[in-house]
Design a protein around this motif. Structure first.
Motif, PDB file in Angstrom:
ATOM      1  N   ASN A   1      59.419 -88.346 -18.566  1.00  0.00           N
ATOM      2  CA  ASN A   1      58.678 -87.502 -17.974  1.00  0.00           C
ATOM      3  C   ASN A   1      58.628 -86.252 -19.061  1.00  0.00           C
ATOM      4  O   ASN A   1      59.488 -85.937 -19.750  1.00  0.00           O
ATOM      5  N   TRP A   2      57.482 -85.783 -18.976  1.00  0.00           N
ATOM      6  CA  TRP A   2      56.996 -84.794 -20.289  1.00  0.00           C
ATOM      7  C   TRP A   2      57.253 -83.449 -19.685  1.00  0.00           C
ATOM      8  O   TRP A   2      56.617 -82.537 -20.521  1.00  0.00           O
ATOM      9  N   GLY A   3      57.862 -83.123 -18.588  1.00  0.00           N
ATOM     10  CA  GLY A   3      58.237 -81.631 -18.156  1.00  0.00           C
ATOM     11  C   GLY A   3      58.616 -80.729 -19.273  1.00  0.00           C
ATOM     12  O   GLY A   3      58.155 -79.576 -19.342  1.00  0.00           O
TER      13      GLY A   3
ATOM     14  N   LEU B   1      55.869 -76.091 -24.570  1.00  0.00           N
ATOM     15  CA  LEU B   1      54.529 -75.827 -25.307  1.00  0.00           C
ATOM     16  C   LEU B   1      53.585 -74.899 -24.346  1.00  0.00           C
ATOM     17  O   LEU B   1      53.153 -73.842 -25.086  1.00  0.00           O
ATOM     18  N   THR B   2      54.065 -74.642 -23.097  1.00  0.00           N
ATOM     19  CA  THR B   2      53.238 -73.726 -22.317  1.00  0.00           C
ATOM     20  C   THR B   2      54.057 -72.195 -22.612  1.00  0.00           C
ATOM     21  O   THR B   2      53.077 -71.455 -22.826  1.00  0.00           O
ATOM     22  N   ASN B   3      55.238 -72.156 -22.937  1.00  0.00           N
ATOM     23  CA  ASN B   3      55.845 -70.961 -23.341  1.00  0.00           C
ATOM     24  C   ASN B   3      55.422 -70.521 -24.765  1.00  0.00           C
ATOM     25  O   ASN B   3      55.076 -69.466 -24.758  1.00  0.00           O
ATOM     26  N   LYS B   4      55.079 -71.321 -25.444  1.00  0.00           N
ATOM     27  CA  LYS B   4      54.641 -70.970 -26.910  1.00  0.00           C
ATOM     28  C   LYS B   4      53.529 -70.449 -26.584  1.00  0.00           C
ATOM     29  O   LYS B   4      52.707 -69.428 -27.380  1.00  0.00           O
ATOM     30  N   LEU B   5      52.420 -71.085 -26.079  1.00  0.00           N
ATOM     31  CA  LEU B   5      50.916 -70.665 -25.705  1.00  0.00           C
ATOM     32  C   LEU B   5      50.913 -69.059 -25.039  1.00  0.00           C
ATOM     33  O   LEU B   5      50.046 -68.476 -25.565  1.00  0.00           O
TER      34      LEU B   5
END
Length: 177
Positions: free
Chosen positions: A153-155, A161-165
């Motif tokens: 599960n890639w959650g 990654l979303t937080n870094k972006l």
């Protein structure tokens, strides 16, 4: 290698110079190449699993529908790696070694694989009275920047990654003018 001398400085006093005539200096450009050429033949002792290496990070993968068979293959070759490491003068740190049992998110396994990192004494005996501890099992690992979870599960990876972006996007908003 030419002779190099090193000193240690703590505040004012310096240690006496120590000459080094062998090895590679930590942080040198050639250090990773020397290490890889030293450990390159470890792949020759592997026969039952997949083996991935990047610099000093090693990932070994054993797969089978039957957990017992996968575990047996993995333990066999892991023992070979431990013996090889000892013979090469390398120390495998069992506390830094982690294991992950990857399985489908649709079915939970009836038992998890177990892997034992045998001590030096145990490696050179018949292992009948072995008291070595099993390797710690984790539900997720980061390998080369990719967060892999035991249920694939890639959650966690997507969230990280979303937080870094988001953080980088906030920086762009701050400097846009």
């Amino acid at each position: 290698m030419k002779e190099t001398s090193y000193v240690v400085k703590l505040r004012e006093p310096h240690s006496h110079p120590i000459s080094i005539t062998m090895g590679t200096a930590q942080g040198s450009v050639l250090g990773p190449l020397h290490y890889l050429s030293y450990v390159n033949d470890v792949s020759n002792i592997i026969s039952k699993f997949f083996f991935y290496r990047f610099a000093d990070d090693t990932c070994i993968i054993s797969a089978d529908r039957d957990v017992t068979i996968a575990e047996s293959k993995l333990q066999h070759d892991f023992l070979s790696i431990c013996k090889w490491s000892h013979d090469m003068g390398l120390i495998s740190n069992a506390q830094k070694t982690k294991m992950m049992h990857i399985h489908s998110s649709h079915n939970k396994p009836n038992r998890y694989a177990r892997l034992v990192a045998h001590s030096h004494d145990c490696l050179h005996t018949d292992q009948t009275n072995c008291t070595c501890e099993p390797i710690e099992r984790d539900s997720q690992q980061t390998y080369l920047g990719l967060i892999i979870e035991d249920r694939l599960n890639w959650g966690s990876h997507i969230e990280t990654l979303t937080n870094k972006l988001r953080a980088n996007l906030a920086r762009f908003y701050a400097i846009k003018t």
